[in-house]
Design a protein around this motif. Structure first.
Motif, mmCIF file in Angstrom:
data_model
loop_
_atom_site.group_PDB
_atom_site.id
_atom_site.type_symbol
_atom_site.label_atom_id
_atom_site.label_comp_id
_atom_site.label_asym_id
_atom_site.label_seq_id
_atom_site.Cartn_x
_atom_site.Cartn_y
_atom_site.Cartn_z
ATOM 1 N N GLN A 23 0.821 -1.197 0.000
ATOM 2 C CA GLN A 23 0.000 0.000 0.000
ATOM 3 C C GLN A 23 0.866 1.263 0.000
ATOM 4 O OE1 GLN A 23 -2.476 0.470 3.431
ATOM 5 N NE2 GLN A 23 -3.853 1.869 2.384
ATOM 6 N N THR A 24 1.935 1.261 0.770
ATOM 7 C CA THR A 24 2.832 2.410 0.813
ATOM 8 C C THR A 24 3.517 2.628 -0.528
ATOM 9 O OG1 THR A 24 3.232 2.005 3.149
ATOM 10 C CG2 THR A 24 4.791 3.430 2.021
ATOM 11 N N LEU A 25 3.949 1.548 -1.164
ATOM 12 C CA LEU A 25 4.585 1.692 -2.480
ATOM 13 C C LEU A 25 3.606 2.205 -3.526
ATOM 14 C CD1 LEU A 25 6.915 -1.414 -2.766
ATOM 15 C CD2 LEU A 25 7.553 0.966 -2.487
ATOM 16 N N ILE A 26 2.388 1.716 -3.492
ATOM 17 C CA ILE A 26 1.388 2.179 -4.462
ATOM 18 C C ILE A 26 1.087 3.654 -4.258
ATOM 19 C CG2 ILE A 26 -1.045 1.966 -5.107
ATOM 20 C CD1 ILE A 26 -0.729 -1.067 -4.635
ATOM 21 N N LEU A 27 0.893 4.066 -3.020
ATOM 22 C CA LEU A 27 0.584 5.475 -2.757
ATOM 23 C C LEU A 27 1.767 6.388 -3.064
ATOM 24 C CD1 LEU A 27 -1.497 5.194 0.527
ATOM 25 C CD2 LEU A 27 -2.318 5.615 -1.792
ATOM 26 N N SER A 28 2.979 5.925 -2.831
ATOM 27 C CA SER A 28 4.137 6.784 -3.107
ATOM 28 C C SER A 28 4.397 6.930 -4.604
ATOM 29 C CB SER A 28 5.385 6.255 -2.408
ATOM 30 O OG SER A 28 5.772 5.021 -2.958
ATOM 31 N N PRO A 35 10.953 9.376 -8.474
ATOM 32 C CA PRO A 35 10.949 8.777 -7.140
ATOM 33 C C PRO A 35 11.097 9.832 -6.064
ATOM 34 C CG PRO A 35 13.072 8.426 -8.150
ATOM 35 C CD PRO A 35 12.215 9.139 -9.165
ATOM 36 N N ASN A 36 10.304 9.723 -5.058
ATOM 37 C CA ASN A 36 10.327 10.683 -3.961
ATOM 38 C C ASN A 36 10.913 10.047 -2.706
ATOM 39 O OD1 ASN A 36 8.265 8.971 -3.295
ATOM 40 N ND2 ASN A 36 6.644 10.450 -3.725
ATOM 41 N N ALA A 37 11.007 10.829 -1.651
ATOM 42 C CA ALA A 37 11.633 10.344 -0.416
ATOM 43 C C ALA A 37 10.815 9.220 0.223
ATOM 44 C CB ALA A 37 11.791 11.487 0.563
ATOM 45 N N GLN A 38 9.489 9.311 0.146
ATOM 46 C CA GLN A 38 8.646 8.263 0.731
ATOM 47 C C GLN A 38 8.883 6.924 0.036
ATOM 48 O OE1 GLN A 38 4.463 8.966 0.371
ATOM 49 N NE2 GLN A 38 3.917 7.210 1.625
ATOM 50 N N LEU A 43 11.217 1.520 0.305
ATOM 51 C CA LEU A 43 12.033 0.429 -0.230
ATOM 52 C C LEU A 43 13.124 0.010 0.745
ATOM 53 C CD1 LEU A 43 12.550 1.153 -4.027
ATOM 54 C CD2 LEU A 43 11.284 -0.694 -2.966
ATOM 55 N N LEU A 44 13.785 0.981 1.371
ATOM 56 C CA LEU A 44 14.827 0.650 2.342
ATOM 57 C C LEU A 44 14.256 -0.095 3.546
ATOM 58 C CD1 LEU A 44 16.997 3.890 2.286
ATOM 59 C CD2 LEU A 44 17.537 1.663 1.299
ATOM 60 N N LEU A 45 13.081 0.312 4.003
ATOM 61 C CA LEU A 45 12.448 -0.368 5.132
ATOM 62 C C LEU A 45 12.014 -1.780 4.756
ATOM 63 C CD1 LEU A 45 11.537 0.032 8.049
ATOM 64 C CD2 LEU A 45 9.336 0.774 7.160
ATOM 65 N N ILE A 46 11.489 -1.956 3.566
ATOM 66 C CA ILE A 46 11.084 -3.287 3.099
ATOM 67 C C ILE A 46 12.300 -4.204 3.013
ATOM 68 C CG2 ILE A 46 10.217 -4.544 1.086
ATOM 69 C CD1 ILE A 46 8.313 -2.161 0.637
ATOM 70 N N ILE A 47 13.399 -3.697 2.476
ATOM 71 C CA ILE A 47 14.613 -4.512 2.365
ATOM 72 C C ILE A 47 15.145 -4.880 3.746
ATOM 73 C CG2 ILE A 47 17.035 -4.432 1.642
ATOM 74 C CD1 ILE A 47 16.055 -2.776 -0.792
ATOM 75 N N ALA A 48 15.151 -3.929 4.674
ATOM 76 C CA ALA A 48 15.666 -4.208 6.025
ATOM 77 C C ALA A 48 14.808 -5.245 6.744
ATOM 78 C CB ALA A 48 15.721 -2.913 6.823
#
Length: 86
Positions: A23-28, A35-38, A43-48
């Motif tokens: 949902q966060t990726l779709i909204l961002s 690509p924006n900061a969100q 992506l960094l949070l998903i990878i971590a």
């Protein structure tokens, strides 16, 4: 009993993680600047979280690989079913 509780917790965690991250990726991606900061932070949070979850599974789930595989499939089905009506 302990195995069932761990599997249910894994399914609930993974389903909620998949739903919120997708949902966060779709909204961002729907914002005006991409690509924006969100998007980058998401992506960094998903990878971590994915790496942490993989390390957890490598350490604790070596005996129950098939159960965790099916739990992952069930979690993806739940997350996609939630998005079906979106």
């Amino acid at each position: 009993m302990k195995k069932i509780i761990i599997l249910l917790g894994y399914i609930i965690f993974l389903t909620s993680f998949l739903y919120l991250s997708l949902q966060t990726l779709i909204l961002s991606t729907m914002s005006e600047s991409f690509p924006n900061a969100q998007f980058i932070l998401s992506l960094l949070l998903i990878i971590a979280i994915t790496v942490t979850l993989g390390l957890f599974l490598r350490k604790f789930a070596s005996d129950y690989k098939n159960l965790f595989l099916w739990s992952t499939v069930i979690s993806w089905i739940f997350a996609l079913a939630i998005f079906w009506g979106y």
